[in-house]
Scaffold this active site. Structure first.
Site, PDB file in Angstrom:
ATOM      1  N   LYS A  16       0.848  -1.206   0.000  1.00  0.00           N
ATOM      2  CA  LYS A  16       0.000   0.000   0.000  1.00  0.00           C
ATOM      3  C   LYS A  16       0.886   1.260   0.000  1.00  0.00           C
ATOM      4  O   LYS A  16       0.680   2.174  -0.782  1.00  0.00           O
ATOM      5  CB  LYS A  16      -0.941   0.016   1.223  1.00  0.00           C
ATOM      6  CG  LYS A  16      -1.859  -1.202   1.285  1.00  0.00           C
ATOM      7  CD  LYS A  16      -2.836  -1.137   2.450  1.00  0.00           C
ATOM      8  CE  LYS A  16      -2.186  -1.203   3.818  1.00  0.00           C
ATOM      9  NZ  LYS A  16      -1.477  -2.492   4.105  1.00  0.00           N
ATOM     10  N   ARG A  91     -10.143   0.472   8.512  1.00  0.00           N
ATOM     11  CA  ARG A  91      -9.657  -0.884   8.784  1.00  0.00           C
ATOM     12  C   ARG A  91     -10.691  -1.707   9.520  1.00  0.00           C
ATOM     13  O   ARG A  91     -10.437  -2.877   9.839  1.00  0.00           O
ATOM     14  CB  ARG A  91      -8.427  -0.790   9.673  1.00  0.00           C
ATOM     15  CG  ARG A  91      -7.130  -0.905   8.937  1.00  0.00           C
ATOM     16  CD  ARG A  91      -6.031  -0.670   9.931  1.00  0.00           C
ATOM     17  NE  ARG A  91      -4.898  -1.465   9.656  1.00  0.00           N
ATOM     18  CZ  ARG A  91      -3.758  -0.977   9.156  1.00  0.00           C
ATOM     19  NH1 ARG A  91      -3.655   0.299   8.874  1.00  0.00           N
ATOM     20  NH2 ARG A  91      -2.751  -1.761   8.962  1.00  0.00           N
ATOM     21  N   ARG A 130      11.754  -5.577   4.759  1.00  0.00           N
ATOM     22  CA  ARG A 130      11.418  -4.150   4.584  1.00  0.00           C
ATOM     23  C   ARG A 130      12.370  -3.257   5.386  1.00  0.00           C
ATOM     24  O   ARG A 130      12.699  -3.540   6.523  1.00  0.00           O
ATOM     25  CB  ARG A 130       9.985  -3.897   5.029  1.00  0.00           C
ATOM     26  CG  ARG A 130       9.668  -2.398   5.082  1.00  0.00           C
ATOM     27  CD  ARG A 130       8.220  -2.093   5.147  1.00  0.00           C
ATOM     28  NE  ARG A 130       7.534  -2.730   6.231  1.00  0.00           N
ATOM     29  CZ  ARG A 130       6.218  -2.701   6.380  1.00  0.00           C
ATOM     30  NH1 ARG A 130       5.480  -2.073   5.499  1.00  0.00           N
ATOM     31  NH2 ARG A 130       5.645  -3.292   7.396  1.00  0.00           N
ATOM     32  N   ARG A 163      11.079  -1.498  11.035  1.00  0.00           N
ATOM     33  CA  ARG A 163      10.002  -1.055  11.924  1.00  0.00           C
ATOM     34  C   ARG A 163       9.864  -1.954  13.140  1.00  0.00           C
ATOM     35  O   ARG A 163      10.040  -3.165  13.033  1.00  0.00           O
ATOM     36  CB  ARG A 163       8.670  -1.046  11.146  1.00  0.00           C
ATOM     37  CG  ARG A 163       8.299   0.313  10.629  1.00  0.00           C
ATOM     38  CD  ARG A 163       7.162   0.302   9.669  1.00  0.00           C
ATOM     39  NE  ARG A 163       5.962  -0.437  10.081  1.00  0.00           N
ATOM     40  CZ  ARG A 163       4.845  -0.465   9.372  1.00  0.00           C
ATOM     41  NH1 ARG A 163       4.771   0.194   8.237  1.00  0.00           N
ATOM     42  NH2 ARG A 163       3.808  -1.157   9.786  1.00  0.00           N
ATOM     43  N   ARG A 174      -0.586  -9.293  13.259  1.00  0.00           N
ATOM     44  CA  ARG A 174      -1.158  -8.284  12.356  1.00  0.00           C
ATOM     45  C   ARG A 174      -1.954  -8.965  11.240  1.00  0.00           C
ATOM     46  O   ARG A 174      -3.005  -8.463  10.822  1.00  0.00           O
ATOM     47  CB  ARG A 174      -0.045  -7.406  11.770  1.00  0.00           C
ATOM     48  CG  ARG A 174       0.469  -6.385  12.777  1.00  0.00           C
ATOM     49  CD  ARG A 174       1.788  -5.771  12.370  1.00  0.00           C
ATOM     50  NE  ARG A 174       1.726  -5.049  11.128  1.00  0.00           N
ATOM     51  CZ  ARG A 174       2.801  -4.729  10.401  1.00  0.00           C
ATOM     52  NH1 ARG A 174       4.004  -5.063  10.810  1.00  0.00           N
ATOM     53  NH2 ARG A 174       2.664  -4.047   9.281  1.00  0.00           N
TER      54      ARG A 174
HETATM   55  P1  AP5 Z   1       4.748  -1.678   1.893  1.00  0.00           P
HETATM   56  O1  AP5 Z   1       4.459  -0.802   0.711  1.00  0.00           O
HETATM   57  O2  AP5 Z   1       5.519  -1.096   3.045  1.00  0.00           O
HETATM   58  O3  AP5 Z   1       3.416  -2.389   2.402  1.00  0.00           O
HETATM   59  P2  AP5 Z   1       2.168  -1.800   3.187  1.00  0.00           P
HETATM   60  O4  AP5 Z   1       0.958  -2.468   2.602  1.00  0.00           O
HETATM   61  O5  AP5 Z   1       2.173  -0.303   3.197  1.00  0.00           O
HETATM   62  O6  AP5 Z   1       2.482  -2.427   4.613  1.00  0.00           O
HETATM   63  P3  AP5 Z   1       2.335  -1.866   6.097  1.00  0.00           P
HETATM   64  O7  AP5 Z   1       3.001  -2.910   6.968  1.00  0.00           O
HETATM   65  O8  AP5 Z   1       2.827  -0.465   6.201  1.00  0.00           O
HETATM   66  O9  AP5 Z   1       0.837  -1.923   6.281  1.00  0.00           O
HETATM   67  P4  AP5 Z   1       0.081  -1.996   7.584  1.00  0.00           P
HETATM   68  O10 AP5 Z   1      -1.266  -1.785   7.044  1.00  0.00           O
HETATM   69  O11 AP5 Z   1       0.244  -3.215   8.408  1.00  0.00           O
HETATM   70  O12 AP5 Z   1       0.792  -0.884   8.484  1.00  0.00           O
HETATM   71  P5  AP5 Z   1       0.377   0.582   8.888  1.00  0.00           P
HETATM   72  O13 AP5 Z   1       1.602   1.391   8.933  1.00  0.00           O
HETATM   73  O14 AP5 Z   1      -0.779   1.077   8.082  1.00  0.00           O
HETATM   74  O15 AP5 Z   1       5.527  -2.976   1.325  1.00  0.00           O
HETATM   75  C1  AP5 Z   1       6.034  -3.971   2.200  1.00  0.00           C
HETATM   76  C2  AP5 Z   1       7.422  -4.455   1.704  1.00  0.00           C
HETATM   77  O16 AP5 Z   1       7.263  -5.146   0.472  1.00  0.00           O
HETATM   78  C3  AP5 Z   1       8.399  -3.299   1.411  1.00  0.00           C
HETATM   79  O17 AP5 Z   1       9.696  -3.693   1.796  1.00  0.00           O
HETATM   80  C4  AP5 Z   1       8.299  -3.092  -0.103  1.00  0.00           C
HETATM   81  O18 AP5 Z   1       9.518  -2.607  -0.663  1.00  0.00           O
HETATM   82  C5  AP5 Z   1       7.968  -4.501  -0.603  1.00  0.00           C
HETATM   83  N1  AP5 Z   1       7.076  -4.503  -1.743  1.00  0.00           N
HETATM   84  C6  AP5 Z   1       6.008  -3.673  -1.964  1.00  0.00           C
HETATM   85  N2  AP5 Z   1       5.390  -4.000  -3.121  1.00  0.00           N
HETATM   86  C7  AP5 Z   1       6.059  -5.092  -3.612  1.00  0.00           C
HETATM   87  C8  AP5 Z   1       5.875  -5.905  -4.768  1.00  0.00           C
HETATM   88  N3  AP5 Z   1       4.881  -5.674  -5.644  1.00  0.00           N
HETATM   89  N4  AP5 Z   1       6.743  -6.961  -4.945  1.00  0.00           N
HETATM   90  C9  AP5 Z   1       7.745  -7.196  -4.057  1.00  0.00           C
HETATM   91  N5  AP5 Z   1       7.966  -6.440  -2.959  1.00  0.00           N
HETATM   92  C10 AP5 Z   1       7.128  -5.409  -2.737  1.00  0.00           C
HETATM   93  O19 AP5 Z   1      -0.190   0.347  10.381  1.00  0.00           O
HETATM   94  C11 AP5 Z   1       0.662   0.034  11.457  1.00  0.00           C
HETATM   95  C12 AP5 Z   1      -0.144  -0.083  12.756  1.00  0.00           C
HETATM   96  O20 AP5 Z   1      -0.821   1.167  13.036  1.00  0.00           O
HETATM   97  C13 AP5 Z   1      -1.277  -1.114  12.747  1.00  0.00           C
HETATM   98  O21 AP5 Z   1      -0.807  -2.421  13.042  1.00  0.00           O
HETATM   99  C14 AP5 Z   1      -2.203  -0.542  13.839  1.00  0.00           C
HETATM  100  O22 AP5 Z   1      -1.706  -0.824  15.119  1.00  0.00           O
HETATM  101  C15 AP5 Z   1      -2.107   0.960  13.618  1.00  0.00           C
HETATM  102  N6  AP5 Z   1      -3.147   1.459  12.698  1.00  0.00           N
HETATM  103  C16 AP5 Z   1      -2.933   1.992  11.451  1.00  0.00           C
HETATM  104  N7  AP5 Z   1      -4.101   2.341  10.891  1.00  0.00           N
HETATM  105  C17 AP5 Z   1      -5.082   2.024  11.775  1.00  0.00           C
HETATM  106  C18 AP5 Z   1      -6.504   2.122  11.741  1.00  0.00           C
HETATM  107  N8  AP5 Z   1      -7.152   2.615  10.676  1.00  0.00           N
HETATM  108  N9  AP5 Z   1      -7.187   1.687  12.826  1.00  0.00           N
HETATM  109  C19 AP5 Z   1      -6.557   1.186  13.897  1.00  0.00           C
HETATM  110  N10 AP5 Z   1      -5.206   1.052  13.993  1.00  0.00           N
HETATM  111  C20 AP5 Z   1      -4.476   1.466  12.929  1.00  0.00           C
END
Ligand code: AP5
Length: 224
Positions: A16, A91, A130, A163, A174
């Site tokens: 994402k 979410r 990552r 991270r 997660r």
């Molecule tokens: P990346 O692009 O970083 O993936 P992502 O989908 O953004 O992953 P996140 O882990 O950031 O998502 P998340 O939803 O768990 O975390 P968030 O920060 O929102 O890609 C991942 C890796 O793969 C990278 O190394 C990249 O280079 C590689 N890659 C990407 N595309 C690729 C491809 N096509 N092929 C190969 N490699 C690839 O949330 C963190 C925490 O915050 C949550 O756990 C929760 O506690 C809290 N939180 C956030 N939002 C909410 C909400 N709305 N409600 C409640 N709690 C929340």
């Protein structure tokens, strides 16, 4: 199409953030990433950060009553008036309902929900490799998308880090949380006719090309 209001949906590590980086530049959208907002709040030790830290460290969702207000405020800001890209919100079903009511109040509409699908096994591989720029949130992968110089951001030279919530145990939780609480949003938005699915196992540039083509089609349909 007056404005492009998009949601990126998908499991942790689906790509994402990777896609958001390109989409916001290409379509000049306000990128609202809940994870980045929360990590910044934790680093700055604000009230929000102190509330959120323990949930995030365990890989659980921050409670709806904490996150919804923060996000609706961000959507209403002037920089999001011409279009936004939500990354990590909603979410849960209550978050989606709150967003829907707020947009209705503002006389605005969602354009599409872009769902990036990747298997659980692939996610574990991706997350373990990552590396992120803690200041800008820019994302790399040691094998699939490495920086030009090992451990250093290409753009501003910041040292890349892993991270806190990317430890294997936390990632597994997660994923469970995603399947229980977030995956039902696919049906929710499908019933509203907004869901677009993308195979996230393709290379990042390929995933981007497919998303861009879908957005171009949506824009075209809107002008007919
Ligand atoms: P990346 O692009 O970083 O993936 P992502 O989908 O953004 O992953 P996140 O882990 O950031 O998502 P998340 O939803 O768990 O975390 P968030 O920060 O929102 O890609 C991942 C890796 O793969 C990278 O190394 C990249 O280079 C590689 N890659 C990407 N595309 C690729 C491809 N096509 N092929 C190969 N490699 C690839 O949330 C963190 C925490 O915050 C949550 O756990 C929760 O506690 C809290 N939180 C956030 N939002 C909410 C909400 N709305 N409600 C409640 N709690 C929340």
């Amino acid at each position: 199409m007056a404005e492009l209001n998009l949601i990126l949906l998908g499991p942790p590590g689906a790509g994402k953030g990777t896609q958001a980086e390109q989409l916001r530049t290409e379509f000049e959208l306000a990128h609202i990433a809940t994870g980045d907002i929360l990590r910044q709040a934790v680093a700055e030790q604000t009230e929000l950060g102190e509330l959120a830290a323990s949930y995030m460290d365990a890989g659980n969702l921050v409670p709806d009553e904490v996150i919804i207000g923060v996000l609706l405020e961000a959507v209403g800001r002037p920089n999001a008036r011409d279009g936004f890209l939500l990354d990590g919100f909603p979410r849960t079903i209550p978050q989606a309902e709150a967003l829907g009511s707020e947009l209705e109040k503002l006389g605005r509409q969602l354009t599409a929900v872009l769902m990036i699908e990747v298997s659980d096994e692939e996610i574990v591989t991706r997350i373990s490799g990552r590396r992120v720029n803690p200041a800008s949130g820019r994302v790399y992968h040691v094998d699939f998308d490495p920086p030009k110089v090992d451990g250093v951001d290409d753009v501003d030279g910041t040292e890349l880090v892993q991270r806190e919530d990317d430890q294997p145990e936390t990632v597994r939780n997660r994923l469970d949380v995603y399947h229980e609480q977030t995956a039902p949003l696919a049906d929710y938005y499908d019933q509203l006719g907004l869901l677009q699915r993308f195979d996230g196992s393709a290379a990042p540039s390929e995933v981007f090309n497919r998303i861009r083509a879908t957005i171009a089609t949506l824009k075209l349909e809107d002008t007919i």
